[in-house]
Design a protein around this motif. Structure first.
Motif, mmCIF file in Angstrom:
data_model
loop_
_atom_site.group_PDB
_atom_site.id
_atom_site.type_symbol
_atom_site.label_atom_id
_atom_site.label_comp_id
_atom_site.label_asym_id
_atom_site.label_seq_id
_atom_site.Cartn_x
_atom_site.Cartn_y
_atom_site.Cartn_z
ATOM 1 N N UNK A 79 31.813 100.141 73.009
ATOM 2 C CA UNK A 79 31.761 98.604 73.926
ATOM 3 C C UNK A 79 33.131 98.107 73.820
ATOM 4 N N UNK A 80 32.788 97.459 72.250
ATOM 5 C CA UNK A 80 32.815 96.402 71.739
ATOM 6 C C UNK A 80 34.469 96.304 71.963
ATOM 7 N N UNK A 81 35.001 98.244 71.085
ATOM 8 C CA UNK A 81 35.804 98.213 69.934
ATOM 9 C C UNK A 81 37.489 98.478 71.450
ATOM 10 N N UNK A 82 36.321 99.371 72.479
ATOM 11 C CA UNK A 82 37.497 99.450 73.179
ATOM 12 C C UNK A 82 38.474 98.213 74.423
ATOM 13 N N UNK A 83 37.415 97.364 74.712
ATOM 14 C CA UNK A 83 37.199 96.274 74.981
ATOM 15 C C UNK A 83 38.326 95.274 74.517
ATOM 16 N N UNK A 84 38.350 95.550 73.269
ATOM 17 C CA UNK A 84 38.785 94.608 72.041
ATOM 18 C C UNK A 84 40.241 95.027 71.570
ATOM 19 N N UNK A 85 40.312 96.125 71.819
ATOM 20 C CA UNK A 85 41.622 97.202 71.363
ATOM 21 C C UNK A 85 42.133 96.884 72.919
ATOM 22 N N UNK A 86 41.854 96.679 74.245
ATOM 23 C CA UNK A 86 42.548 96.443 75.341
ATOM 24 C C UNK A 86 43.052 95.459 75.720
ATOM 25 N N UNK A 87 42.740 94.213 74.749
ATOM 26 C CA UNK A 87 43.250 92.873 75.064
ATOM 27 C C UNK A 87 43.717 92.312 74.362
ATOM 28 N N UNK A 88 45.164 91.867 74.500
ATOM 29 C CA UNK A 88 45.977 91.341 73.335
ATOM 30 C C UNK A 88 45.719 90.801 72.661
ATOM 31 N N UNK A 89 45.695 91.615 71.047
ATOM 32 C CA UNK A 89 45.222 89.998 70.109
ATOM 33 C C UNK A 89 45.856 88.675 70.223
ATOM 34 N N UNK A 90 46.593 88.585 70.462
ATOM 35 C CA UNK A 90 47.642 86.769 69.803
ATOM 36 C C UNK A 90 47.098 85.937 71.797
ATOM 37 N N UNK A 91 46.386 86.174 72.144
ATOM 38 C CA UNK A 91 44.827 85.966 72.862
ATOM 39 C C UNK A 91 43.876 86.118 72.431
ATOM 40 N N UNK A 92 42.884 86.673 71.837
ATOM 41 C CA UNK A 92 41.976 86.891 71.050
ATOM 42 C C UNK A 92 42.094 85.487 69.443
ATOM 43 N N UNK A 93 41.282 84.524 69.809
ATOM 44 C CA UNK A 93 41.270 83.740 68.896
ATOM 45 C C UNK A 93 39.471 83.434 68.103
ATOM 46 N N UNK A 94 40.114 83.961 66.661
ATOM 47 C CA UNK A 94 38.682 83.892 65.794
ATOM 48 C C UNK A 94 38.778 82.416 65.504
ATOM 49 N N UNK A 95 37.294 82.573 65.133
ATOM 50 C CA UNK A 95 37.208 80.802 64.030
ATOM 51 C C UNK A 95 37.308 79.858 64.968
ATOM 52 N N UNK A 96 37.098 79.914 65.824
ATOM 53 C CA UNK A 96 37.061 78.776 67.302
ATOM 54 C C UNK A 96 35.967 78.390 67.257
ATOM 55 N N UNK A 97 35.674 77.102 67.368
ATOM 56 C CA UNK A 97 34.065 77.096 66.724
ATOM 57 C C UNK A 97 34.327 75.829 68.051
ATOM 58 N N UNK A 98 34.208 76.264 69.650
ATOM 59 C CA UNK A 98 34.088 75.073 70.944
ATOM 60 C C UNK A 98 32.975 73.454 70.146
#
Length: 390
Positions: free
Chosen positions: A99-118
Motif C-alpha cells: 500500500x505504501x509503495x503504490x501510493x508513494x509511487x503515485x505521489x510526486x517526489x517534488x512534493x514529498x519532503x523527508x526529514x522534516x520534523x514539525x
C-alpha cells in the motif's frame, strides 16, 4: 481534474498521510507532504487485512487495485487437542509495504519532503468574506522553515505533534498487552505447516492470549507462489510498570516508546518470547515463530479524541483514534477519513472550515465506534482470566 487554487499541507508521510494527499490531489488540490523520517518508510510492519475503504480510496486516486494481495478462502481455528474448526470467509490479505509503495509511487517526489520534523502549527482565524479563501494555517519545522496553506492535515500517527499541540491532554494509553510480529518466507516453513496457513486466516487462542497468521505478498510485492510470506501476530500480556519497559528496550539499550523494528529486539527478550512460544503454542504456530529470523514488537494502544477538526486543521488516522488491531480497521479508518474529507470539501465548494465542521461529525462517531469495538475484542481475548500471562 484541473488544479485548484487550493493548497494543503499534510504532516506525516505514512499511509494516513498518503491517503489524504493522493485523494486531495485527485480533486484538484495542490498538496505537500512532510515526513519526519529522512529515509523511505519501507519494511515497516507486516500484513494488513484489506478492507473496502482502502480499495475505494485507491480507485478514487486512480491507482490500480487488481493485484493488491493474497486471497484467503476460509478461517481455521486450531485447538490444543489438534482439532480444527473451519469457517468459510473470503478475505484479501495485503501488506503495509504494498500500500505504501503504490501510493508513494503515485505521489510526486517534488512534493514529498523527508526529514522534516514539525515544531508547531499556527492557525489564523478570520471570517471576513473578502479574505476567507486566503491561506490561513502554517506549519513551522524545527529546521526553521515553514509552509502556509488553506488546509493542514495531521496524519502523524500515535505520537502526533499536531495533536499534542491541539489536544495536549490526549495521548495514547497502553492497553495491557503487546503484539509480537513476524514474517517468514513461504519456502522457509515446513510443507506440512505451510499447507495449514496457505489460503487461510488461521487462529489459535489460549487463556489471555491469541496468535493469528496468514499469507501476504513477498519481497518486491511478489504474489508468485513460493515467493510470498507468512505474516503472524501474537498478543501477549505484560505489566506496564514491571515488564513493558524491558520489552521496549532494544538490543542497543535504547528505550523505545511503542515499538521495536525487525532485528532490534533485545536478545534476552527474544529468547524469552521464543521459550514462551515453545511452551504454549500448538505445533503449526510454534514452527512459524521458530522460522522467523527477525521478529518485531509493538505495544497495543488506545486513543480516542473529542475533536478532529480545528478551523483549518484536521486530525486523521492514528493521530485521532487508534482502534486495536483485532478490528483490522486502522488502515481502513485512515482511508475512510480521507475519503470523507474530500467528499466534504466537494460538497462545500472547498470552503475548508465549513467542510471540516461537517466532516468531523461522522468521523468522530466512526472513530468512537471502532475504538469501543476494539476494546471489547481485546478484553475478551486478553483479560477473560485476569491480566496475567498464563
Amino acid at each position: 481534474m484541473d488544479s485548484l487554487d487550493k493548497r494543503a499541507i499534510v504532516i506525516g508521510g505514512s499511509l494516513a498521510g498518503l491517503f489524504a494527499g493522493t485523494l486531495l490531489r485527485s480533486i484538484g488540490w495542490q498538496v505537500d507532504i512532510y515526513e519526519r523520517s529522512a529515509h523511505d518508510l519501507d519494511s515497516r510492519g507486516g500484513g494488513i487485512v484489506l478492507q473496502d475503504e482502502v480499495v475505494i480510496a485507491l480507485k478514487k486516486a486512480g491507482i490500480a487495485t487488481d493485484e493488491l494481495g493474497v486471497d484467503a478462502i476460509e478461517r481455521y481455528y486450531l485447538s490444543a487437542e489438534g482439532d480444527i474448526d473451519k469457517m468459510a470467509m473470503r478475505q484479501t490479505l495485503t501488506s503495509w509495504n504494498i500500500l505504501y509503495t503504490l501510493m508513494r509511487r503515485h505521489f510526486p517526489d517534488e512534493h514529498y519532503h523527508q526529514g522534516k520534523v514539525l515544531k508547531a502549527v499556527k492557525s489564523e482565524t478570520n471570517n471576513s468574506d473578502n479574505i476567507k479563501n486566503s491561506p490561513k494555517v502554517t506549519a513551522i519545522f524545527v529546521d526553521g522553515s515553514h509552509d502556509t496553506a488553506d488546509l493542514l492535515i495531521g496524519a502523524d500517527g500515535p505520537n502526533s505533534t499536531v495533536r499534542k499541540q491541539l489536544l495536549p491532554n490526549y495521548t495514547p494509553e497502553y492497553a495491557g498487552y503487546i503484539a509480537y510480529r513476524g514474517l517468514v518466507d513461504e519456502g522457509n516453513l515446513q510443507p506440512e505447516f505451510a499447507n495449514i496457513f496457505t489460503e487461510r486466516f488461521v487462529f489459535y487462542s489460549f487463556p489471555n492470549s491469541q496468535i493469528l497468521a496468514y499469507l501476504i505478498p513477498g519481497e518486491n510485492e511478489s504474489l508468485v507462489v513460493g515467493k510470498r510470506r507468512f505474516n503472524w501476530v501474537w498478543y501477549v500480556n505484560y505489566d506496564q510498570q514491571t515488564e513493558l519497559p524491558n520489552i521496549l528496550t532494544d538490543k542497543k539499550g535504547r528505550q523505545r516508546t511503542h515499538s521495536i523494528p525487525p532485528g532490534m529486539i533485545a536478545p534476552k527478550v527474544e529468547e524469552a518470547m521464543r521459550d514462551y512460544a515453545n511452551n504454549r503454542l500448538v505445533a503449526p504456530f510454534k514452527a512459524l515463530v521458530a522460522a522467523t529470523e527477525e521478529p518485531f514488537v509493538q505495544s497495543i494502544l488506545d486513543l480516542a479524541v473529542p475533536q478532529m477538526a480545528f478551523d483549518r486543521i484536521a486530525l486523521v488516522g492514528d493521530a485521532s483514534f487508534i482502534p486495536r488491531p483485532h478490528t483490522t480497521a486502522s488502515t481502513a479508518k485512515a482511508a475512510a477519513n480521507a475519503i470523507a474529507l474530500v467528499e466534504a470539501l466537494l460538497a462545500h465548494n472547498n470552503t475548508v472550515p465549513e467542510a471540516l465542521k461537517h466532516w468531523e461529525i461522522n468521523q468522530l462517531e466512526y472513530g468512537k465506534r471502532l475504538y469501543q469495538h476494539g476494546r471489547n475484542l481485546g478484553i475478551r481475548s486478553q483479560f477473560s482470566y485476569g491480566k496475567e500471562r498464563i
